[in-house]
Every structure is written in structure tokens, then in C-alpha cells.
Write an enzyme that holds these catalytic residues in place. Structure first.
Site, short mmCIF file in Angstrom:
data_model
loop_
_atom_site.label_atom_id
_atom_site.label_comp_id
_atom_site.label_asym_id
_atom_site.label_seq_id
_atom_site.Cartn_x
_atom_site.Cartn_y
_atom_site.Cartn_z
N LYS A 106 38.82 21.32 24.70
CA LYS A 106 39.20 21.85 23.51
C LYS A 106 39.86 23.26 24.00
O LYS A 106 38.96 24.13 23.79
CB LYS A 106 38.48 22.07 22.16
N GLY A 134 37.32 16.42 17.39
CA GLY A 134 36.76 16.35 15.94
C GLY A 134 35.68 16.90 15.77
O GLY A 134 35.00 17.31 16.66
N ALA A 138 27.08 17.56 19.89
CA ALA A 138 26.53 16.53 20.91
C ALA A 138 25.12 16.03 20.41
O ALA A 138 24.86 14.95 20.78
CB ALA A 138 26.56 17.55 22.43
N LYS A 189 40.57 26.12 16.59
CA LYS A 189 39.47 26.42 15.82
C LYS A 189 38.34 27.03 16.75
O LYS A 189 37.48 27.83 15.87
CB LYS A 189 39.07 24.98 15.35
N ASP A 242 37.00 19.73 11.88
CA ASP A 242 36.55 20.61 13.06
C ASP A 242 36.39 22.15 12.78
O ASP A 242 35.24 22.46 13.04
CB ASP A 242 37.50 20.21 14.51
N THR A 246 32.60 23.95 12.74
CA THR A 246 32.54 25.21 13.87
C THR A 246 32.47 26.40 13.11
O THR A 246 31.94 27.44 13.81
CB THR A 246 33.37 24.93 15.00
N SER A 252 27.46 25.61 16.81
CA SER A 252 28.68 25.88 17.31
C SER A 252 28.55 27.17 18.36
O SER A 252 28.08 28.21 18.11
CB SER A 252 29.67 26.07 16.59
N LEU A 271 30.25 29.43 28.11
CA LEU A 271 30.17 28.09 27.22
C LEU A 271 31.04 28.13 26.00
O LEU A 271 31.24 27.34 25.18
CB LEU A 271 28.84 27.70 27.04
#
Length: 324
Positions: A106, A134, A138, A189, A242, A246, A252, A271
Site C-alpha cells: 500500500k 482492505g 495479519a 489511509k 481500511d 488503521t 496498525s 515498517l
């Protein structure tokens, strides 16, 4: 079009989670990992370092050979946005023509302003670009918790086949042909999630968080319209869905990155994809004359041109206007 063999490139948390759900959907799955140590751990322990307690499905084959992964009928690219070009360039030499290659990153590439599917099309012209995005974490997906996402490809039949191939029951993909809309939602986002984290870290309250998310969504929609995204995609799973996820959860990485900034701590942004996307998004918005004050403020904070308090003041002192 039936897809029975899927490869996942990237053995981090998200790649492992997607390999899990593809295996549960009954597909033959190959999980490729570049890092030798992580690949050895996945193969020998049958467990991800990033998802403790989650055992790999027995049908998942772990490999470090890109040629093995290239023999799939569909390939999920689960690598950071800024690494997409190098990975797809290497992969392009071995994949069969018309293989769907689905980006799960993303972001937007620095310098070129390319979206991920544009990089796939440029570097692997024999592939069929697609994207998966979306509201999904994980850990939830790996554990089989109910999750819905969007898979988009230019061809409706291809998009539907990919959605069917990854449908594991608890992991429910919807299909679309609006590639750009799905990409915009995922990229923007992440930047807005940093802003939301700052609000939380600064202790500005739930009212401020709601206002930030709502006005941030307006920016996402303005940018999306300018680059050809459809309105229904931006209000769907890969856009609004999403964004809600987040902007509200410490799971997130982008939100947590923002919380640290709000508390006056300099976080490690390796990250947090939004930290890489913010300056690129600002460049694109300026080039198209799109008003994105929240994203502009975040880019300025990340570039250390504004302090967090100065950024907050710049937003609160903007001229009063009609909502839109």
C-alpha cells in the site's frame, strides 16, 4: 478461469497470513522468502517469527528459489512498496505469460510517482497486474478470524477468479475492476493513520479523532477523483473500511508510529509505509492542485519542517469554510 497454484512472495507477517488463507482455501501454496534465516525458520519450525503460536498449514511449501515461486498460476507480491520494482524485475524473467501478479503493498513509488500495478505493468509486461487491499491485520487473517478485502484487476473475469481462489470462508475477497481506487485507498489511509495516531498520542480526545478521520477521508476522496478512482470504491472496503481500521487500532504500524510522534518520541519508521508515502503524496497533490491539508501537515512533520504542535495549530487555524 480456475486458479489452483498460488505463490506468495514475502515471508513476513502479512505474506505468511496470506499463504495461510490460500492454503485453507484449498490451493497449492509456495511461500518465497528472501532472507535465509527467516526462510529456514519458516521451513523448520513451521511457524512465523512475526506470528507466534500460528503454525503453517502443512500444504505450504517454503522456498528461497524464485524460479519455484514463478511456476504458480497466480502470484501475491507481499513486499514493501519501495522494494516492488526490484522484486518484480527479477520475477519477470521466469513467470509465464498472462500470470496474474497481485500487489499487496500500500504505497506509491518515490521519484516516479508510480502506483504498484503500474510498476508491475512496466517491469513485467507479460504479467496481469492486480491488487489486494482492505481492512485486515495479519494476525487476524493468520488465525482465521473473519476478514473482508477487495481484489481488483482490469479484467472482471480475472478479478473474480482471484477472489474465488482466495476465499477460505473466513477470508472473504470482493472483486472489482477499479484498480486505481483500491490503490488510492491503501496509500492515502496510511498517511492519515499517522495523523490519527498523533491525535491519540497527544491526548486530543475522541472528538478530535472522529473529526480527523472524517476530514481525512474527504482528502482521500478528492485525491482519488483526481486520479480516476470510483466513488463506490473509496467508500468501500479498500477505502473507508481500511481507513477506519488503521485510524483506530494500535495493531496498525502507521497508527502506532503516529502515537509515538504525538508523545514526542522519534519512532522507527521502517515498517510504517505512510512515512514513505507522505512526501510522494504531497508532490502529487501539489502537481494536481488538490487540497490535502492533513496529509500536507503530516509530510511537514515527517520532514521536520513543523513540530507536532505547529502542525495541529496550522489545521485548527485554517479559514472556516463549508463542508465538502
Amino acid at each position: 478461469m480456475t486458479i489452483s497454484r498460488i505463490s506468495v512472495l514475502g515471508g513476513g507477517a502479512w505474506g505468511t497470513a496470506l499463504a495461510q488463507t490460500c492454503a485453507r482455501a484449498g490451493r497449492d501454496v509456495t511461500l518465497w522468502e528472501f532472507d535465509a534465516g527467516n526462510a529456514e525458520h519458516l521451513a523448520s519450525q513451521r511457524e512465523s517469527r512475526f506470528l507466534p503460536g500460528v503454525k503453517l498449514e502443512t500444504s505450504i511449501k517454503v522456498t528461497r528459489a524464485l524460479a519455484d515461486a514463478a511456476r504458480a498460476e497466480a502470484i501475491l507480491l507481499v513486499v514493501p512498496a519501495q522494494a516492488m520494482r526490484s522484486v518484480i524485475t527479477s520475477l519477470s524473467q521466469t513467470i509465464a505469460a498472462n500470470t496474474p501478479v497481485i500487489t499487496c503493498a500500500k504505497g506509491i513509488e518515490h521519484g516516479t510517482h508510480r502506483f504498484m500495478t503500474e510498476i508491475i505493468a512496466e517491469c513485467a509486461p507479460n504479467a496481469v497486474p492486480a491488487i489486494l487491499s482492505g481492512p485486515s491485520f495479519a494476525a487476524d487473517v493468520a488465525r482465521g478470524l473473519p476478514t473482508a478485502v477487495t481484489i481488483a484487476a482490469a479484467d472482471a473475469t480475472t478479478a473474480e477468479a482471484l477472489a474465488q481462489a482466495m476465499n477460505s470462508g473466513t477470508f472473504r475477497p470482493y472483486h472489482s475492476t477499479d484498480i486505481r481506487g483500491v490503490e488510492v485507498g491503501g496509500a492515502v489511509k496510511n498517511v492519515l493513520a499517522i495523523a490519527s495516531g498523533i491525535v491519540t498520542g497527544r491526548g486530543l480526545g475522541a472528538s478530535a479523532s472522529a473529526a480527523l478521520t472524517t476530514r481525512g477521508f474527504a482528502e482521500l476522496v478528492r485525491f482519488g477523483k483526481a486520479v480516476g478512482a470510483r466513488a463506490e470504491t473509496m467508500t468501500g472496503l479498500s477505502g473507508l473500511g481500511d481507513l477506519i481500521l488503521t485510524c483506530s487500532s494500535p495493531q496498525s504500524r502507521n497508527f502506532s508510529f503516529g502515537v509515538a510522534l504525538g508523545k514526542g518520541v522519534k519512532p522507527d519508521g521502517k515498517l510504517a509505509e505512510g512515512a514513505f508515502t507522505a512526501p510522494v503524496l504531497l508532490e502529487m497533490a501539489r502537481a494536481k492542485n488538490i487540497e490535502m491539508p492533513i496529509c500536507t501537515a503530516i509530510a511537514a512533520v515527517l520532514a521536520e519542517k513543523l513540530s507536532v504542535d505547529q502542525a495541529i495549530e496550522s489545521l485548527l487555524t485554517r479559514p472556516i469554510k463549508s463542508e465538502g
